[in-house]
Design an enzyme around this catalytic site. Structure first.
Site, PDB file in Angstrom:
ATOM      1  CE  LYS A  14      -2.048  -1.170   3.809  1.00  0.00           C
ATOM      2  NZ  LYS A  14      -1.463  -2.516   4.024  1.00  0.00           N
ATOM      3  NE  ARG A  89      -4.928  -1.272   8.538  1.00  0.00           N
ATOM      4  CZ  ARG A  89      -3.741  -1.597   9.035  1.00  0.00           C
ATOM      5  NH1 ARG A  89      -3.687  -2.251  10.181  1.00  0.00           N
ATOM      6  NH2 ARG A  89      -2.636  -1.283   8.414  1.00  0.00           N
ATOM      7  NE  ARG A 125       6.903  -2.783   6.408  1.00  0.00           N
ATOM      8  CZ  ARG A 125       5.602  -2.691   6.679  1.00  0.00           C
ATOM      9  NH1 ARG A 125       4.758  -2.314   5.730  1.00  0.00           N
ATOM     10  NH2 ARG A 125       5.136  -2.982   7.874  1.00  0.00           N
ATOM     11  NE  ARG A 158       5.493  -0.797  10.668  1.00  0.00           N
ATOM     12  CZ  ARG A 158       4.307  -0.848  10.061  1.00  0.00           C
ATOM     13  NH1 ARG A 158       4.157  -0.276   8.873  1.00  0.00           N
ATOM     14  NH2 ARG A 158       3.291  -1.440  10.621  1.00  0.00           N
ATOM     15  NE  ARG A 169       1.123  -5.594  11.208  1.00  0.00           N
ATOM     16  CZ  ARG A 169       2.232  -5.235  10.540  1.00  0.00           C
ATOM     17  NH1 ARG A 169       3.404  -5.686  10.920  1.00  0.00           N
ATOM     18  NH2 ARG A 169       2.144  -4.446   9.508  1.00  0.00           N
TER      19      ARG A 169
END
Length: 210
Positions: A14, A89, A125, A158, A169
């Site tokens: 995203k 969401r 990431r 993160r 998640r």
């Protein structure tokens, strides 16, 4: 004013696609994730309240997200259009967003069916703590390893990008977001894109839609 709603599971790309849309079409990227993380960095009242929730991979309460989003959308820089990155969401968030009037809107669902692809992407990431740029050691590595292309400072992983939290998640996302997909499909404004493809191929599909 046009609103582009860009949503999908964690790791669906995203943020990367929102940045590409912003550069190509001039729509302003509004990331609810960035808004929340900014509050955490500032150690604001909201930031302190939600940090534990983020670290566990759970969803932030709707009223918190909506409050930050409404405040952000009061700025004049969005008048030519904006991209909502990672929101809504939940069905309640989708309904609330629909009350925020725009001239036109489209919902783009970045779909990835294989959970292992998502986990692999998120474990690779890295993000810039200054400009929030997102890099992937698999698909979009920085020019200099571990360093932001724009800011020249060290990239970070993160705290919620670990295998256990990621799977949590994903589970929460799928449970909460299934009604959102149905909501936009019934409104006739849902476009589904195969987000497991390379970044450039995904953006080409988005470009054709917009």
């Amino acid at each position: 004013m046009k609103r582009v709603i860009l949503f999908g599971a964690p790791g669906s790309g995203k943020g990367t696609q929102a940045e590409a849309i912003e550069k190509r079409f001039g729509y302003v990227k509004v990331s609810t994730g960035d808004l929340i993380r900014a509050e955490v960095r500032m150690q604001s009242k909201i930031g302190l309240e939600v940090k534990a929730t983020i670290d566990k991979g759970e969803l932030i309460p709707d009223h918190v997200i909506l409050g930050l989003l409404k405040k952000r959308l009061q700025k004049d820089d969005i008048l030519n259009g904006y991209i909502v990155d990672g929101f809504p969401r939940t069905l309640a968030q989708a309904i609330e967003l629909s009350q925020m009037k725009v001239d036109s809107e489209i919902a783009i669902y970045l779909k990835i069916g294989n959970e292992s692809v998502i986990v692999q992407r998120l474990l690779s990431r890295l993000t810039c703590p200054r400009c929030n740029a997102i890099f992937s050691m698999i698909n979009n590595p920085p020019k200099v390893e571990g360093v932001c292309d724009s800011c020249g400072i060290a990239l970070r992983q993160r705290t919620d990008d670990n295998a256990e939290t990621i799977r949590n998640r994903i589970s929460i996302y799928r449970e909460q977001t299934k009604p959102v997909i149905s909501y936009y499909r019934e409104k006739g404004m849902l476009m589904e894109i195969d987000a497991s493809l390379p970044v450039e191929s995904v953006f080409k599909q988005i470009e054709e839609i917009l």
